[in-house]
Scaffold this active site. Sequence first.
Site, PDB file in Angstrom:
ATOM      1  N   ASP A 155     -44.972   6.862   3.004  1.00 35.57           N
ATOM      2  CA  ASP A 155     -43.762   6.490   3.739  1.00 35.57           C
ATOM      3  C   ASP A 155     -42.559   7.276   3.225  1.00 35.57           C
ATOM      4  O   ASP A 155     -41.779   7.838   4.002  1.00 35.57           O
ATOM      5  CB  ASP A 155     -43.478   4.991   3.565  1.00 35.57           C
ATOM      6  CG  ASP A 155     -44.181   4.131   4.606  1.00 35.57           C
ATOM      7  OD1 ASP A 155     -44.563   4.658   5.656  1.00 35.57           O
ATOM      8  OD2 ASP A 155     -44.339   2.927   4.347  1.00 35.57           O
ATOM      9  N   LEU A 156     -42.389   7.282   1.917  1.00 32.71           N
ATOM     10  CA  LEU A 156     -41.228   7.939   1.326  1.00 32.71           C
ATOM     11  C   LEU A 156     -41.270   9.446   1.553  1.00 32.71           C
ATOM     12  O   LEU A 156     -40.247  10.076   1.861  1.00 32.71           O
ATOM     13  CB  LEU A 156     -41.157   7.624  -0.168  1.00 32.71           C
ATOM     14  CG  LEU A 156     -40.891   6.147  -0.497  1.00 32.71           C
ATOM     15  CD1 LEU A 156     -41.099   5.892  -1.987  1.00 32.71           C
ATOM     16  CD2 LEU A 156     -39.482   5.757  -0.077  1.00 32.71           C
TER      17      LEU A 156
END
Length: 407
Positions: free
Chosen positions: A165-166
Amino acid sequence: MYQLLHGMRVVECASFIAAPSCALHLQQMGAEVIRIDPIGGGPDYRRWPVSEGGSSFYWEGLNKGKKSIAIDLSSAQGRELATQIITSPGQDSGLFVTNFPQGGFLAHDVLRKRRADLISARVMGWNDGESAVDYTVNAAVGVPLMTGEPVNGDKPVNHVLPAWDLMTGAYAAFALLAAERHRRDTGEGQEVLLPLSDVALTSLGHMGQIAEVLTQGDRPRMGNALFGAFGRDFMTVDGHRIMVVAITARQWSGLVKVLELKSAVAQLESALQVSFARDEGTRFRHREVLFPLFERAIALRSVDDLKVGFSANGVCWSPYRTLQSALTDEPRFSTTGPLFQTLDHPSGHRYPAPGSAATFQGMQRQPIVRAPHLGEHTDQVLMEVLSLSSSQVGELHDAGVVAGVSE
């Protein structure tokens, strides 16, 4: 934040981590970010961690500095308003960040009929459009079966950091800016697709792990040992667990010196006919005979003694800490430094909030702005972006198409 992207307008219609973090990165570089929120909040509006009153610290963290307009996206009039905001004119606008599905009223091919040079950065799960989140992509790509001790067998070990996600959020910000530069040169807009699965797969490929598995098979579990070099957790005499890493020759020589293991290491090198000083891979291959030496040496010393010696000799190490102790005991993680500013947040709590992770030398950091209350900027966006009159805005409120704070 900084003002490098001052004048740029980005419209976000997204939830969870990847897409909102993309827009957050852009905001912290100076872009105006307008969130289109469903009335009552999206699926991540109450996501944990939360305050005792139920307000989401997670949502507050990912949406700092953004503007929020609350729209009833289930209505045709609401969807039309959202479309107008996304495709509003201007050289530095027409930039859209979302994790909505490729189809529907937010499809790029639908939106580009209103603005041909629109740039859409669309975060996805799987590259075929199937739903996925970080934790399911991570399971599918095999990382949890490389994590943990050999005794875990075929039982997966998940981690708490949503790395894909990051990384996808950061990559999406980079990709959107690349597309925006292309538009400046050519006048062409485009849709950029950013599946978590593609970020995971390409990242493993960049690190050589695809080549590794295709030529050598799956990597076995090895606990806390650092793959390919010398590194592992050790316990000090006073009960502190530390992580010690020796990748470079200097780190290795400093570690051996501090622990007074020069003679013992030389004997091993002679017996094995190798040089640990020259090759980090050799240290890894022979870790089973090296680790006991270092376990015994570190177990005789206190963490304070090691800290002095390690610092003086360039050893790479760190004690294990909880996040709370890291914030209080490690000055380099201080929330009173330039990365943070203490703010009053919508939850009613006052706590330090981070700005940009990048520091631009010679440039002044701008004040960090808290996350908005849901619908806090509804009237402002409608008037400034769509040039609606106050009476027109009032009619939209009366019809329940839009909402402000606490409506």
